[in-house]
Design an enzyme around this catalytic site. Structure first.
Site, PDB file in Angstrom:
ATOM      1  N   SER A 198       0.836  -1.209   0.000  1.00  0.00           N
ATOM      2  CA  SER A 198       0.000   0.000   0.000  1.00  0.00           C
ATOM      3  C   SER A 198       0.864   1.251   0.000  1.00  0.00           C
ATOM      4  O   SER A 198       1.731   1.422   0.871  1.00  0.00           O
ATOM      5  CB  SER A 198      -0.882   0.034   1.247  1.00  0.00           C
ATOM      6  OG  SER A 198      -1.918  -0.894   1.140  1.00  0.00           O
ATOM      7  N   HIS A 231      -3.453   0.727  -4.671  1.00  0.00           N
ATOM      8  CA  HIS A 231      -2.919  -0.437  -5.402  1.00  0.00           C
ATOM      9  C   HIS A 231      -3.355  -0.291  -6.869  1.00  0.00           C
ATOM     10  O   HIS A 231      -4.528  -0.486  -7.193  1.00  0.00           O
ATOM     11  CB  HIS A 231      -3.458  -1.746  -4.811  1.00  0.00           C
ATOM     12  CG  HIS A 231      -2.896  -2.054  -3.457  1.00  0.00           C
ATOM     13  ND1 HIS A 231      -1.916  -3.006  -3.263  1.00  0.00           N
ATOM     14  CD2 HIS A 231      -3.153  -1.523  -2.251  1.00  0.00           C
ATOM     15  CE1 HIS A 231      -1.609  -3.047  -1.970  1.00  0.00           C
ATOM     16  NE2 HIS A 231      -2.348  -2.157  -1.329  1.00  0.00           N
ATOM     17  N   HIS A 261      -5.810  -9.004  -1.363  1.00  0.00           N
ATOM     18  CA  HIS A 261      -5.889  -9.268   0.076  1.00  0.00           C
ATOM     19  C   HIS A 261      -7.095 -10.150   0.361  1.00  0.00           C
ATOM     20  O   HIS A 261      -8.100 -10.096  -0.361  1.00  0.00           O
ATOM     21  CB  HIS A 261      -6.051  -7.959   0.861  1.00  0.00           C
ATOM     22  CG  HIS A 261      -5.008  -6.930   0.563  1.00  0.00           C
ATOM     23  ND1 HIS A 261      -5.086  -6.087  -0.519  1.00  0.00           N
ATOM     24  CD2 HIS A 261      -3.861  -6.604   1.208  1.00  0.00           C
ATOM     25  CE1 HIS A 261      -4.023  -5.283  -0.538  1.00  0.00           C
ATOM     26  NE2 HIS A 261      -3.267  -5.575   0.492  1.00  0.00           N
ATOM     27  N   TYR A 275      -9.334  -9.749   2.565  1.00  0.00           N
ATOM     28  CA  TYR A 275     -10.558  -8.986   2.858  1.00  0.00           C
ATOM     29  C   TYR A 275     -11.273  -8.495   1.603  1.00  0.00           C
ATOM     30  O   TYR A 275     -12.403  -8.012   1.674  1.00  0.00           O
ATOM     31  CB  TYR A 275     -10.268  -7.812   3.810  1.00  0.00           C
ATOM     32  CG  TYR A 275      -9.291  -6.797   3.261  1.00  0.00           C
ATOM     33  CD1 TYR A 275      -9.656  -5.853   2.303  1.00  0.00           C
ATOM     34  CD2 TYR A 275      -7.976  -6.777   3.705  1.00  0.00           C
ATOM     35  CE1 TYR A 275      -8.753  -4.930   1.790  1.00  0.00           C
ATOM     36  CE2 TYR A 275      -7.051  -5.865   3.211  1.00  0.00           C
ATOM     37  CZ  TYR A 275      -7.446  -4.945   2.249  1.00  0.00           C
ATOM     38  OH  TYR A 275      -6.534  -4.040   1.748  1.00  0.00           O
ATOM     39  N   GLU A 276     -10.597  -8.607   0.449  1.00  0.00           N
ATOM     40  CA  GLU A 276     -11.281  -8.203  -0.789  1.00  0.00           C
ATOM     41  C   GLU A 276     -12.313  -9.263  -1.196  1.00  0.00           C
ATOM     42  O   GLU A 276     -13.082  -9.058  -2.130  1.00  0.00           O
ATOM     43  CB  GLU A 276     -10.257  -7.984  -1.904  1.00  0.00           C
ATOM     44  CG  GLU A 276      -9.384  -6.763  -1.655  1.00  0.00           C
ATOM     45  CD  GLU A 276      -8.270  -6.604  -2.671  1.00  0.00           C
ATOM     46  OE1 GLU A 276      -8.553  -6.153  -3.794  1.00  0.00           O
ATOM     47  OE2 GLU A 276      -7.113  -6.944  -2.345  1.00  0.00           O
ATOM     48  N   ALA A 296       2.774  -2.189   3.959  1.00  0.00           N
ATOM     49  CA  ALA A 296       2.611  -1.191   5.012  1.00  0.00           C
ATOM     50  C   ALA A 296       2.053  -1.930   6.217  1.00  0.00           C
ATOM     51  O   ALA A 296       1.213  -2.829   6.062  1.00  0.00           O
ATOM     52  CB  ALA A 296       1.639  -0.115   4.546  1.00  0.00           C
ATOM     53  N   MET A 324      -2.037  -7.071   6.734  1.00  0.00           N
ATOM     54  CA  MET A 324      -3.080  -7.930   6.141  1.00  0.00           C
ATOM     55  C   MET A 324      -2.599  -8.579   4.851  1.00  0.00           C
ATOM     56  O   MET A 324      -3.407  -8.839   3.960  1.00  0.00           O
ATOM     57  CB  MET A 324      -4.340  -7.084   5.858  1.00  0.00           C
ATOM     58  CG  MET A 324      -4.826  -6.259   7.036  1.00  0.00           C
ATOM     59  SD  MET A 324      -6.186  -5.155   6.573  1.00  0.00           S
ATOM     60  CE  MET A 324      -6.203  -3.992   7.940  1.00  0.00           C
ATOM     61  N   SER A 325      -1.300  -8.818   4.742  1.00  0.00           N
ATOM     62  CA  SER A 325      -0.807  -9.365   3.467  1.00  0.00           C
ATOM     63  C   SER A 325       0.502 -10.131   3.645  1.00  0.00           C
ATOM     64  O   SER A 325       0.863 -10.540   4.746  1.00  0.00           O
ATOM     65  CB  SER A 325      -0.590  -8.214   2.465  1.00  0.00           C
ATOM     66  OG  SER A 325       0.527  -7.442   2.836  1.00  0.00           O
ATOM     67  N   ASN A 364       1.988   3.324  10.624  1.00  0.00           N
ATOM     68  CA  ASN A 364       1.227   3.877  11.754  1.00  0.00           C
ATOM     69  C   ASN A 364       1.601   3.083  12.999  1.00  0.00           C
ATOM     70  O   ASN A 364       2.098   1.963  12.904  1.00  0.00           O
ATOM     71  CB  ASN A 364      -0.287   3.766  11.489  1.00  0.00           C
ATOM     72  CG  ASN A 364      -0.715   2.333  11.200  1.00  0.00           C
ATOM     73  OD1 ASN A 364      -0.382   1.784  10.144  1.00  0.00           O
ATOM     74  ND2 ASN A 364      -1.415   1.720  12.128  1.00  0.00           N
ATOM     75  N   HIS A 417      -6.348   4.346   6.640  1.00  0.00           N
ATOM     76  CA  HIS A 417      -5.650   4.001   5.392  1.00  0.00           C
ATOM     77  C   HIS A 417      -4.951   5.219   4.781  1.00  0.00           C
ATOM     78  O   HIS A 417      -3.918   5.076   4.128  1.00  0.00           O
ATOM     79  CB  HIS A 417      -6.646   3.379   4.406  1.00  0.00           C
ATOM     80  CG  HIS A 417      -6.010   2.744   3.202  1.00  0.00           C
ATOM     81  ND1 HIS A 417      -5.029   1.764   3.296  1.00  0.00           N
ATOM     82  CD2 HIS A 417      -6.189   2.947   1.867  1.00  0.00           C
ATOM     83  CE1 HIS A 417      -4.655   1.403   2.070  1.00  0.00           C
ATOM     84  NE2 HIS A 417      -5.340   2.114   1.196  1.00  0.00           N
TER      85      HIS A 417
END
Ligand code: R1P
Ligand code: GUN
Length: 296
Positions: A39, A70, A92, A94-95, A122, A225-226, A249, A263
């Site tokens: 990201s 992306h 990902h 969650y997609e 990230a 998440m990846s 973050n 995000h």
């Protein structure tokens, strides 16, 4: 027409081969290096010389990128004279794609001749010594979805890719990690370079405070998440892996904190560190030898 899938979710050897063959018939590049941009880190793809772009929506069997930050295209070209393929945007869990589908590009990489994969992401910093903008070399991962059976290698094993029970204690190539530390030091990046453990969760919600505290206690330095899924599939297929997390973050660990993960901050931190990350990866690719022997 591509062959009808015999796989569970569209990642069979035949489908991956058809995708790889389609790409190779549309480019002269024969990539030995694969790059995955996280990201806000898509600028890495702009480093490739004589780039040739393929939108994911035009590539047979590829899912589509749905996440802001992306770009959703595959870029072929050379980096320091080495033939490369770069994912400008990844998939990902969650997609909504099956986990086998989000890792399909790793198998396509393998079938196109890729030997070494560089991955970036990230991530939220759990380690209290980490600051926003730090870069963490991944020395290991914790695959949380895998604990519940959501591992990308679930399903029939195809021995043409790899063995049924692949070892993961050497997932992140030791020599490449050492090379990264050396290069970071030469470039004067020591102040913001770290080495640590990445924990992958399914997302898309960011973590609660209790979850962050738990993950830190479990030994994770950063959360995202990846990446871990891609590394599992890449290692299964025998490719060397190197991965970096940009700490975009601070994970919120304190109930009095007013911080909120978002995000936009993730993308903004990517922009701030883009140049240094591009320089590091470019220098590492320059130093790569043509060697796919396991070097850990
Ligand atoms: O891991 P990458 O693709 O860098 O993206 C990270 O950033 C997004 C959250 O801001 C999530 O998708 C997380 O995994
Ligand atoms: N899960 C998770 N993913 C991220 N990606 C970037 N920052 C974060 C974070 O704080 N948590």
């Amino acid at each position: 027409m591509l062959p009808v899938s015999e796989s569970l979710c569209g990642e069979s050897y035949e489908e991956c081969k058809a995708t790889a063959d389609w790409l190779l018939s549309n480019t002269q590049v024969r990539p030995t290096v694969g790059i995955v941009c996280g990201s806000g880190l898509g600028g890495l793809a702009e480093m490739l010389k004589d780039p040739q772009y393929f939108k994911y929506c035009d590539i047979p069997n590829f899912p589509k990128s749905t996440v802001h930050g992306h770009a959703g295209r595959l870029v072929f070209g050379t980096l320091k004279g080495k033939p490369c393929v770069c994912m400008q945007g990844r998939f990902h869990l969650y997609e909504g794609y099956p986990i086998q589908k989000i890792t399909l590009p790793m198998r396509v990489f393998k079938l196109m001749g890729v030997e070494t994969v560089f991955l970036t992401n990230a991530a939220g910093g759990l380690n209290q010594d980490y600051k926003v903008g730090d870069v963490m070399i991944m020395k290991d991962h914790i695959n949380m979805p895998g604990f519940a059976g959501n591992n990308p290698l679930v399903g029939p094993n195809d021995d043409r890719f790899g063995v049924r029970f692949p070892c993961m204690s050497d997932a992140y190539d030791r020599k490449l990690r050492q090379m990264a530390l050396d290069v970071a030091s030469e470039l004067g990046y020591n102040d913001f370079f770290r080495e640590g453990v990445y924990c992958v969760l399914g997302g898309p919600s960011f973590e609660t405070i209790a979850e962050c505290r738990m993950l830190h206690k479990l030994g994770a330095d950063a959360v995202g998440m990846s990446t871990a899924h891609e590394v599992i599939v890449a290692r299964h297929a025998g490719m060397r892996c190197f991965a970096l997390s940009l700490i975009s973050n601070q994970a919120v660990m304190d109930y009095d904190s007013q911080e909120k993960a978002n995000h936009e901050e993730v993308l903004e931190t990517g922009r701030l560190r883009a140049e240094q990350l591009e320089k590091l990866v470019t220098t590492m690719v320059d130093r790569l030898e043509h060697n796919n022997n396991d070097s850990s």
